[in-house]
Design an enzyme around this catalytic site. Structure first.
Site, PDB file in Angstrom:
ATOM      1  N   CYS A 131       0.818  -1.213   0.000  1.00 26.54           N
ATOM      2  CA  CYS A 131       0.000   0.000   0.000  1.00 26.54           C
ATOM      3  C   CYS A 131       0.850   1.261   0.000  1.00 26.54           C
ATOM      4  O   CYS A 131       0.653   2.157  -0.820  1.00 26.54           O
ATOM      5  CB  CYS A 131      -0.933   0.000   1.206  1.00 26.54           C
ATOM      6  SG  CYS A 131      -1.990   1.464   1.280  1.00 26.54           S
ATOM      7  N   CYS A 157      -1.600   1.597  -3.125  1.00 29.49           N
ATOM      8  CA  CYS A 157      -2.673   2.586  -3.064  1.00 29.49           C
ATOM      9  C   CYS A 157      -2.194   4.007  -2.785  1.00 29.49           C
ATOM     10  O   CYS A 157      -2.776   4.962  -3.313  1.00 29.49           O
ATOM     11  CB  CYS A 157      -3.711   2.171  -2.023  1.00 29.49           C
ATOM     12  SG  CYS A 157      -3.053   1.546  -0.485  1.00 29.49           S
ATOM     13  N   LYS A 187      -0.289   5.399  -5.924  1.00 27.01           N
ATOM     14  CA  LYS A 187      -1.277   5.425  -7.010  1.00 27.01           C
ATOM     15  C   LYS A 187      -2.269   6.551  -6.814  1.00 27.01           C
ATOM     16  O   LYS A 187      -2.688   7.197  -7.788  1.00 27.01           O
ATOM     17  CB  LYS A 187      -1.987   4.064  -7.090  1.00 27.01           C
ATOM     18  CG  LYS A 187      -3.059   3.961  -8.159  1.00 27.01           C
ATOM     19  CD  LYS A 187      -3.277   2.535  -8.606  1.00 27.01           C
ATOM     20  CE  LYS A 187      -3.535   1.589  -7.468  1.00 27.01           C
ATOM     21  NZ  LYS A 187      -4.806   1.880  -6.744  1.00 27.01           N
ATOM     22  N   TYR A 240      -9.698  -3.327 -10.822  1.00 30.89           N
ATOM     23  CA  TYR A 240      -9.576  -1.941 -10.357  1.00 30.89           C
ATOM     24  C   TYR A 240      -8.203  -1.360 -10.640  1.00 30.89           C
ATOM     25  O   TYR A 240      -8.079  -0.161 -10.937  1.00 30.89           O
ATOM     26  CB  TYR A 240      -9.930  -1.845  -8.876  1.00 30.89           C
ATOM     27  CG  TYR A 240      -8.903  -2.403  -7.925  1.00 30.89           C
ATOM     28  CD1 TYR A 240      -7.931  -1.592  -7.367  1.00 30.89           C
ATOM     29  CD2 TYR A 240      -8.920  -3.748  -7.572  1.00 30.89           C
ATOM     30  CE1 TYR A 240      -6.978  -2.099  -6.499  1.00 30.89           C
ATOM     31  CE2 TYR A 240      -7.980  -4.265  -6.702  1.00 30.89           C
ATOM     32  CZ  TYR A 240      -7.013  -3.441  -6.167  1.00 30.89           C
ATOM     33  OH  TYR A 240      -6.077  -3.949  -5.316  1.00 30.89           O
ATOM     34  N   GLU A 260      -7.877   1.966 -12.844  1.00 30.01           N
ATOM     35  CA  GLU A 260      -7.295   3.166 -12.238  1.00 30.01           C
ATOM     36  C   GLU A 260      -6.115   3.673 -13.052  1.00 30.01           C
ATOM     37  O   GLU A 260      -5.987   4.882 -13.296  1.00 30.01           O
ATOM     38  CB  GLU A 260      -6.875   2.858 -10.802  1.00 30.01           C
ATOM     39  CG  GLU A 260      -8.061   2.699  -9.870  1.00 30.01           C
ATOM     40  CD  GLU A 260      -7.682   2.238  -8.480  1.00 30.01           C
ATOM     41  OE1 GLU A 260      -8.513   2.379  -7.563  1.00 30.01           O
ATOM     42  OE2 GLU A 260      -6.554   1.726  -8.297  1.00 30.01           O
ATOM     43  N   HIS A 314     -28.337  19.996   1.038  1.00 29.68           N
ATOM     44  CA  HIS A 314     -28.518  20.579  -0.300  1.00 29.68           C
ATOM     45  C   HIS A 314     -27.684  21.851  -0.452  1.00 29.68           C
ATOM     46  O   HIS A 314     -27.552  22.627   0.502  1.00 29.68           O
ATOM     47  CB  HIS A 314     -30.000  20.904  -0.499  1.00 29.68           C
ATOM     48  CG  HIS A 314     -30.312  21.490  -1.830  1.00 29.68           C
ATOM     49  ND1 HIS A 314     -30.376  20.734  -2.980  1.00 29.68           N
ATOM     50  CD2 HIS A 314     -30.566  22.777  -2.197  1.00 29.68           C
ATOM     51  CE1 HIS A 314     -30.663  21.526  -3.992  1.00 29.68           C
ATOM     52  NE2 HIS A 314     -30.781  22.769  -3.553  1.00 29.68           N
ATOM     53  N   GLU A 356     -27.010  14.030  -1.682  1.00 31.53           N
ATOM     54  CA  GLU A 356     -28.407  14.113  -1.262  1.00 31.53           C
ATOM     55  C   GLU A 356     -29.298  13.181  -2.072  1.00 31.53           C
ATOM     56  O   GLU A 356     -30.384  12.782  -1.613  1.00 31.53           O
ATOM     57  CB  GLU A 356     -28.919  15.552  -1.359  1.00 31.53           C
ATOM     58  CG  GLU A 356     -29.105  16.075  -2.761  1.00 31.53           C
ATOM     59  CD  GLU A 356     -29.632  17.509  -2.771  1.00 31.53           C
ATOM     60  OE1 GLU A 356     -30.782  17.715  -2.333  1.00 31.53           O
ATOM     61  OE2 GLU A 356     -28.898  18.414  -3.203  1.00 31.53           O
TER      62      GLU A 356
END
Length: 460
Positions: free
Chosen positions: A43, A48, A51, A179, A183, A437, A442
């Site tokens: 990682c 990750c 990346k 993934y 990515e 909002h 939402e």
């Protein structure tokens, strides 16, 4: 345990191994951690974290175009790959150093070198000697998988080499549909590289909800990524001018670089697991029980090497549960249900719980709430990017079984949704939450109409 050099010997200093080692050492145990590369694991060093830095870098070109729609003048900025790499490497070195410091401060000893088991209580570290230990924790993670029988595969790189390219290619082909492939396709395309993604399956991101998969494919194409499905390499040819990708479709596609992101395999080779009697699963992963214990009484394993859920936070929680169980007298397991995940594609994905297909197989009758829309930010400047939000709800109980978001900040949104789903939230409880909002999120609490799949009509 005084007859051993250590109470715990951890092989692998990634996220799971480091967490387990720190907690064990803080209990007063004598702990050693062996790492053959840099402390921090996949990682921090080659996964990750770097990346995500690359994702950030690649998004600025698109942001500059959006800015023009908001009245900003056309940007004349240019990207310096080498300057980015230098900054990235400095940050990775800093983070790795923090891991080492934390281990040292906890009282654990870091041993740099490749370790292997001689037997269940003996570990040999290359160039450092042989050590005895009461308990062993395997936390070696995974490594990129390559189709070794593919002619010319030696000319391809994996995700690990992608972090250290001397220069950006003008053209790249990425093989894979998971993934990592998705990515990196977004990263290279965002940095101005002519990017082609090829995948042998019918659609990318296998394992995710089908609506999510189709939506991400469409949006990536809008960002300039060429996606070729149902296609794979037959051979790779390197010439003086380029790399020629010979595909099973008969096409010969020229690129400057080819990257394989076709999966990762548990890193168990050469660890001496057989000598210690540790059983492996059919895919080479270390087989463990709910407490991460292997077939050998004093050996445990956590993280990607066990191939349960291959995510950094999961490895950390598994490592912590192991330490609580074995060094604090607090038997603890990690619940692998309702673990949220994110894909830092462009646009990004956030997902927790079941896909529609899995929910139908496991729970029978379900209701779907689905919304596709242009977000407020995109509508203003006339863009055509769309977001997707989807809820999968069990009929009868009205419990929400899955939540899926594709769009800006989807990974941030899904973290909070995961809390609710983990607690068993129902759709009426979900709907009772007042919206914030104006936000993209939402839409999650304002969907009231059930989605009817096309072609079913009233029969649904």
């Amino acid at each position: 345990m005084a007859n051993y050099d250590y109470d715990l010997f951890v092989i692998g200093a990634g996220s799971g191994g480091v967490r387990a080692a720190r907690l064990a050492a803080l209990s007063g145990a004598r702990v050693a951690v062996a790492e053959e590369h840099r402390v921090g694991g996949t990682c921090v060093i080659r996964g990750c974290v770097p990346k995500k830095f690359m994702v950030y870098a690649s998004e600025f070109a698109h942001s500059a175009k959006v800015a023009e729609g908001y009245g900003w003048s056309e940007s004349q900025a240019s990207f310096d790959w080498k300057r980015f790499l230098a900054a990235k490497d400095r940050e990775i070195a800093r983070l790795s150093g923090i891991y080492v410091t934390n281990l040292n401060n906890a009282g654990a000893e870091v041993i740099h070198g490749r370790a292997k088991l001689v037997d269940a209580h003996t570990v040999e570290v290359e160039g450092k000697g042989v050590f005895t230990t009461e308990k062993v924790l395997i936390a070696t993670g995974g490594r990129p998988w390559l189709p070794e029988t593919l002619p010319g595969v030696e000319h391809a790189i994996t995700s690990e080499e992608a972090f250290h390219l001397l220069e950006l290619p003008k053209r790249i082909m990425i093989a894979g549909g998971g993934y990592i492939a998705v990515e990196f396709a977004g990263i290279f395309a965002g940095l101005g590289v002519d990017t082609t993604l090829v995948y042998r399956g019918a659609n990318i991101l296998r394992g995710f909800d089908d609506d999510v998969r189709a939506h991400v494919t469409d949006e990536m194409k809008k960002r300039g990524v060429k996606i070729v499905l149902g296609c794979q390499h037959e051979r790779i040819e390197k010439t003086e001018a380029c790399i020629v990708n010979h595909m099973n479709s008969g096409a010969a596609i020229e690129t400057d670089l080819v990257m394989f992101a076709t999966g990762r395999a548990p890193y168990t080779a050469g660890l001496g697991l057989e000598a210690a009697g540790v059983k492996l699963a059919e895919n080479g992963a270390v087989a463990v029980d709910a407490y991460s214990k292997t077939s050998v009484e004093n050996i445990w394993a956590v993280g990607d090497v066990t191939d349960r859920i291959n995510l950094t936070p999961v490895a950390i929680r598994e490592g912590a549960a192991f330490a609580q169980t074995e060094f604090y007298g607090n038997p603890t397991t990690f619940d692998h249900d309702m673990v949220a995940s994110a894909v830092f594609s462009q646009p990004p994905v956030g997902s927790v719980g079941l896909s529609e297909a899995d929910a139908r197989h496991k729970h029978g009758k379900i209701d779907i709430y689905l919304s596709r829309f242009r977000p407020m930010k995109t509508t203003f400047y006339g863009g055509d990017e769309r977001c997707l939000i989807k809820l999968v709800v069990e009929q009868g109980s009205e419990r929400i079984l899955g939540c899926h978001v594709v769009g800006p900040d989807a990974p941030e949104i899904i973290q909070m949704a995961a809390v609710a789903l983990k607690m068993g939230v129902t759709k009426p409880q979900w709907d009772s939450t007042c919206a914030v909002h104006p936000t993209l999120a939402e839409e999650l609490v304002t969907m009231r109409e059930k989605h009817v799949p096309q072609g079913l009509g009233a029969a649904a």
